[in-house]
Design an enzyme around this catalytic site. Sequence first.
Site, PDB file in Angstrom:
ATOM      1  CG  HIS A 270    -200.939  34.848  63.805  1.00  0.00           C
ATOM      2  ND1 HIS A 270    -200.943  36.170  64.166  1.00  0.00           N
ATOM      3  CD2 HIS A 270    -200.109  34.727  62.753  1.00  0.00           C
ATOM      4  CE1 HIS A 270    -200.138  36.826  63.355  1.00  0.00           C
ATOM      5  NE2 HIS A 270    -199.610  35.978  62.489  1.00  0.00           N
TER       6      HIS A 270
ATOM      7  CG  ASP B 139    -195.940  29.538  58.059  1.00  0.00           C
ATOM      8  OD1 ASP B 139    -195.608  29.994  56.946  1.00  0.00           O
ATOM      9  OD2 ASP B 139    -195.543  30.020  59.127  1.00  0.00           O
TER      10      ASP B 139
HETATM   11  N1  ACO Z   1    -200.597  23.987  68.639  1.00  0.00           N
HETATM   12  C1  ACO Z   1    -201.095  23.691  69.861  1.00  0.00           C
HETATM   13  N2  ACO Z   1    -201.276  24.593  70.834  1.00  0.00           N
HETATM   14  C2  ACO Z   1    -200.915  25.852  70.574  1.00  0.00           C
HETATM   15  C3  ACO Z   1    -200.399  26.253  69.318  1.00  0.00           C
HETATM   16  C4  ACO Z   1    -200.252  25.258  68.345  1.00  0.00           C
HETATM   17  N3  ACO Z   1    -199.731  25.568  67.153  1.00  0.00           N
HETATM   18  N4  ACO Z   1    -200.135  27.571  69.343  1.00  0.00           N
HETATM   19  C5  ACO Z   1    -200.462  28.002  70.557  1.00  0.00           C
HETATM   20  N5  ACO Z   1    -200.927  26.969  71.311  1.00  0.00           N
HETATM   21  C6  ACO Z   1    -201.380  27.022  72.706  1.00  0.00           C
HETATM   22  C7  ACO Z   1    -200.162  27.001  73.637  1.00  0.00           C
HETATM   23  O1  ACO Z   1    -199.775  25.693  73.971  1.00  0.00           O
HETATM   24  C8  ACO Z   1    -200.711  27.776  74.826  1.00  0.00           C
HETATM   25  O2  ACO Z   1    -201.596  26.924  75.523  1.00  0.00           O
HETATM   26  P1  ACO Z   1    -201.749  27.025  77.127  1.00  0.00           P
HETATM   27  O3  ACO Z   1    -202.298  28.410  77.369  1.00  0.00           O
HETATM   28  O4  ACO Z   1    -202.683  25.938  77.466  1.00  0.00           O
HETATM   29  O5  ACO Z   1    -200.356  26.868  77.673  1.00  0.00           O
HETATM   30  C9  ACO Z   1    -201.592  28.849  74.173  1.00  0.00           C
HETATM   31  O6  ACO Z   1    -202.009  28.285  72.932  1.00  0.00           O
HETATM   32  C10 ACO Z   1    -200.831  30.152  73.903  1.00  0.00           C
HETATM   33  O7  ACO Z   1    -199.645  29.832  73.148  1.00  0.00           O
HETATM   34  P2  ACO Z   1    -198.396  30.800  73.004  1.00  0.00           P
HETATM   35  O8  ACO Z   1    -197.328  30.091  72.306  1.00  0.00           O
HETATM   36  O9  ACO Z   1    -198.069  31.395  74.343  1.00  0.00           O
HETATM   37  O10 ACO Z   1    -199.031  31.958  72.152  1.00  0.00           O
HETATM   38  P3  ACO Z   1    -198.287  32.948  71.209  1.00  0.00           P
HETATM   39  O11 ACO Z   1    -199.209  34.062  70.899  1.00  0.00           O
HETATM   40  O12 ACO Z   1    -196.946  33.304  71.742  1.00  0.00           O
HETATM   41  O13 ACO Z   1    -198.104  31.981  69.934  1.00  0.00           O
HETATM   42  C11 ACO Z   1    -197.178  31.229  67.956  1.00  0.00           C
HETATM   43  C12 ACO Z   1    -197.976  32.341  68.641  1.00  0.00           C
HETATM   44  C13 ACO Z   1    -195.724  31.321  68.419  1.00  0.00           C
HETATM   45  C14 ACO Z   1    -197.269  31.457  66.464  1.00  0.00           C
HETATM   46  C15 ACO Z   1    -197.760  29.846  68.344  1.00  0.00           C
HETATM   47  O14 ACO Z   1    -199.120  29.761  68.013  1.00  0.00           O
HETATM   48  C16 ACO Z   1    -196.979  28.699  67.713  1.00  0.00           C
HETATM   49  O15 ACO Z   1    -195.932  28.317  68.232  1.00  0.00           O
HETATM   50  N6  ACO Z   1    -197.492  28.137  66.576  1.00  0.00           N
HETATM   51  C17 ACO Z   1    -196.804  27.074  65.880  1.00  0.00           C
HETATM   52  C18 ACO Z   1    -195.698  27.638  64.987  1.00  0.00           C
HETATM   53  C19 ACO Z   1    -196.256  28.365  63.784  1.00  0.00           C
HETATM   54  O16 ACO Z   1    -197.132  27.889  63.090  1.00  0.00           O
HETATM   55  N7  ACO Z   1    -195.672  29.538  63.530  1.00  0.00           N
HETATM   56  C20 ACO Z   1    -196.038  30.375  62.371  1.00  0.00           C
HETATM   57  C21 ACO Z   1    -196.802  31.588  62.831  1.00  0.00           C
HETATM   58  S1  ACO Z   1    -197.307  32.567  61.449  1.00  0.00           S
HETATM   59  C22 ACO Z   1    -195.845  33.298  60.944  1.00  0.00           C
HETATM   60  O17 ACO Z   1    -194.967  33.579  61.718  1.00  0.00           O
HETATM   61  C23 ACO Z   1    -195.664  33.508  59.541  1.00  0.00           C
END
Ligand code: ACO
Length: 377
Positions: A260, A314
């Site tokens: 998140h 989720d």
């Molecule tokens: N699984 C594995 N690794 C993850 C995940 C995940 N779900 N989420 C983040 N990371 C890792 C990324 O790979 C990245 O790693 P790195 O620094 O080694 O490259 C780091 O954490 C940062 O990730 P970002 O995507 O840049 O962080 P951001 O704050 O933009 O992400 C997001 C938020 C988009 C929700 C992300 O966690 C994600 O894509 N999650 C999966 C989709 C999801 O569950 N969405 C629902 C969110 S809640 C809602 O909207 C209701």
Amino acid sequence: MPHDFMPGLAGVPAATSSISDVDGQRGILEYRGIRVETLCTSSSYLETAYLLLFGYLPSASEFQQWVTDITHHRRIKFRIIDLLKSLPESGHPMDALQAAVAALGMFYPGRNVKDVENNYWSAVRLVAKLPTIVAAWARLRHGDDPIPPRDDLGFSENFFYMLAESVAPPVWGEIFDDCLILHAEHTMNASTFTGLVTASTLADPYTVVASSIGALKGPLHGGANEEVVVMLREIGTVDKARPYVERALQNKKKLMGFGHRVYKVKDPRATVLQELCRRLFKECGNSPLYEIALEVEAAAGATLNSKGIYPNVDFYSGIIYDKMGIDVDLFTPLFAMSRVSGWLAHWLEQLRENKLFRPDQIYSGEHNRPYVPIDKR
Ligand code: ACO
């Protein structure tokens, strides 16, 4: 004046708001200052929607009026049903919902957003009609007639009735109502921001909500709840969960339902949803998906928790809906029919001190480029 560019506008305030607050370090979510866990224990979805929209808990008479108004506006016009009938049945329910909500704006006065009373009725219609649209689509695409709402049933009970033409076990209604509370609002997320941008043009609220629905659909936002259940089904059994997670993380694949932008600890909504899972399965029998989900959370935690990545809202919601027999592709529409109250609360707040959203950009292209005629390229 040059500004720092923040990809995804991370950490950049887009509004001042008194609707909800997230403490991402301590895992606290409040609506109008009240903890979301308290609302799940003590309130109902409709009362919570009132709190979000108008800023305070209603008196008994205000609440009765609100429930009456919502109940009287649940029906949808036959032309909206005709519109749904004309859409391809293989289409995604979020697209059907978005189309129907946009079309509502052609039937009801909404354009004069300076008319406070009319804004109230727009909010009533949208909160009341979204479940009816979702249920109608769920039936029409299988060739079944929509079931009209029943005035003697509460908000959640009526939704199950419109889906299946039978009254669901009371525990389903109670748990589903809590799910709606948990999804109703969440500060400046992608769909709320989308709605605010649309609202700032003084577009009507049906257009505001239709644009928010579009943003919610994506798998990085509300669409993740659907993908979680697809993933858990793909894993299939508890013993396959750990190897699946390890392989996914080795391949730099994101696990849906984890992570998140704001929470760096477990999402409090995921914790409440887990309690709701336990209650539902105690009363209605186990779900193999829940056991797999627990193993996924444990396996993923070893790598992800140190990065501040934990289950989000989720991760456990879809397991509940799946147990209630709801089709997987309806999970995100369920999110929308709850979140509509949060979107509308932000719409009303935006209108009070509106300023058109018109951000800047940092241009990274060329200047003074010659035009090359087509025969010389
Ligand atoms: N699984 C594995 N690794 C993850 C995940 C995940 N779900 N989420 C983040 N990371 C890792 C990324 O790979 C990245 O790693 P790195 O620094 O080694 O490259 C780091 O954490 C940062 O990730 P970002 O995507 O840049 O962080 P951001 O704050 O933009 O992400 C997001 C938020 C988009 C929700 C992300 O966690 C994600 O894509 N999650 C999966 C989709 C999801 O569950 N969405 C629902 C969110 S809640 C809602 O909207 C209701």
